[in-house]
Design an enzyme around this catalytic site. Structure first.
Site, short mmCIF file in Angstrom:
data_model
loop_
_atom_site.label_atom_id
_atom_site.label_comp_id
_atom_site.label_asym_id
_atom_site.label_seq_id
_atom_site.Cartn_x
_atom_site.Cartn_y
_atom_site.Cartn_z
N ASP A 8 0.85 -1.18 0.00
CA ASP A 8 0.00 0.00 0.00
C ASP A 8 0.89 1.24 0.00
OD1 ASP A 8 -2.32 1.73 0.62
OD2 ASP A 8 -1.47 1.80 2.63
N ASP A 10 -0.44 5.11 0.86
CA ASP A 10 -0.81 6.05 1.93
C ASP A 10 -0.87 5.35 3.28
OD1 ASP A 10 -1.08 8.26 0.23
OD2 ASP A 10 -3.12 7.69 -0.31
N LYS A 158 -8.15 -4.85 -3.29
CA LYS A 158 -6.70 -5.01 -3.43
C LYS A 158 -6.27 -6.47 -3.47
CE LYS A 158 -5.31 -0.55 -1.50
NZ LYS A 158 -4.42 0.14 -0.54
N ASP A 181 -1.81 -0.80 5.82
CA ASP A 181 -2.14 -0.21 7.12
C ASP A 181 -3.62 0.05 7.34
OD1 ASP A 181 -2.61 3.20 7.04
OD2 ASP A 181 -2.12 2.12 5.21
N ASP A 185 -7.03 -2.54 3.01
CA ASP A 185 -5.90 -3.43 2.72
C ASP A 185 -6.13 -4.84 3.24
OD1 ASP A 185 -4.38 -1.30 1.63
OD2 ASP A 185 -3.69 -0.73 3.63
#
Length: 235
Positions: A8, A10, A158, A181, A185
């Protein structure tokens, strides 16, 4: 043996969760993995131009996976999703006071909306539930990334994006590691052989991964990268 890492952006490659500045430590971590023969993909809720641009400048060689897994770029476009939220869903989000992302005009499948400061962020679940009442009828779902609220097709996510990217590269699930995070995710973190997160990840993510770094954001990513490499060298 880990041959491929999907991460990931951000909150994972940034200085900390909630920050948008890319961490120098995270860049070093990606280049360390690549130097040790491990391909790295950036997977993000951001649009493809943003994700693909970051991939090139940072030095990752794996596919760029954007729009929460809905589109992959690796020697050409690969559309995982096949539709885009209708105007009705977009209008509902705006009427609720959410702010449309400037990136939406560059998106193919996933639309993103920010929660402005004058709205109560503690009511994120309420916003999601309200939009889901309508979105489910059209075959769409709603995700919260910790940065923005996303409306995307049901077959997006994802986890699906990483699965297809792995197949494009010829890697088996047991050769894949995932790092993230945020709540969006989680499905990705359940794919592959190894999963990890920075110290300041969401509680849901911490309850999902196999390794939690002792440091936040990009510093945590570098720690994870070194852990992966050192573990493989010791085998």
């Amino acid at each position: 043996m880990i041959k491929y890492v999907a991460t990931d952006v951000d909150g994972t490659l940034t200085i900390r969760r909630g920050d948008v500045r890319i961490s120098i430590e995270a860049i070093n971590g990606i280049r360390l993995l690549e130097a040790n023969g491990i391909k790295v993909s950036l997977i993000s809720g951001n649009s493809l131009p943003v994700t693909l641009g970051l991939r090139g400048y940072i030095g990752a060689s794996g596919p760029a996976i954007a729009e929460n897994g809905c589109i992959i770029y690796f020697h050409g476009y690969k559309h995982v999703c096949n539709s885009k939220p209708p105007d009705e869903l977009k209008d509902i989000a705006i009427k609720m006071g959410l702010v449309e992302s400037w990136q939406n005009k560059f998106r193919f499948h996933d639309l993103a909306f920010f929660i402005p400061k004058n709205l109560d962020k503690s009511k994120i679940k309420d916003y999601i539930n309200e939009i889901e009442k309508i979105s489910n009828k059209y075959g769409f779902k709603v995700l919260w990334s910790g940065y923005a609220l996303h409306i995307l097709p049901e077959n997006g996510g994802k986890g699906q994006g990483v699965k297809i990217a792995s197949e494009l590269l010829g890697y088996k699930p047991e050769e894949v590691a995932t790092i993230g995070d945020g709540e969006n995710d989680v499905d990705m973190l359940k794919f592959g052989n190894f999963s990890a997160c920075p110290q300041d990840a969401s509680e849901e993510v911490k309850g999902t991964v196999k390794y939690i770094a002792s440091k936040p954001g990009g510093e945590g990513f570098l720690e994870i990268a070194k852990f992966i490499i050192n573990k493989q060298k010791s085998v």
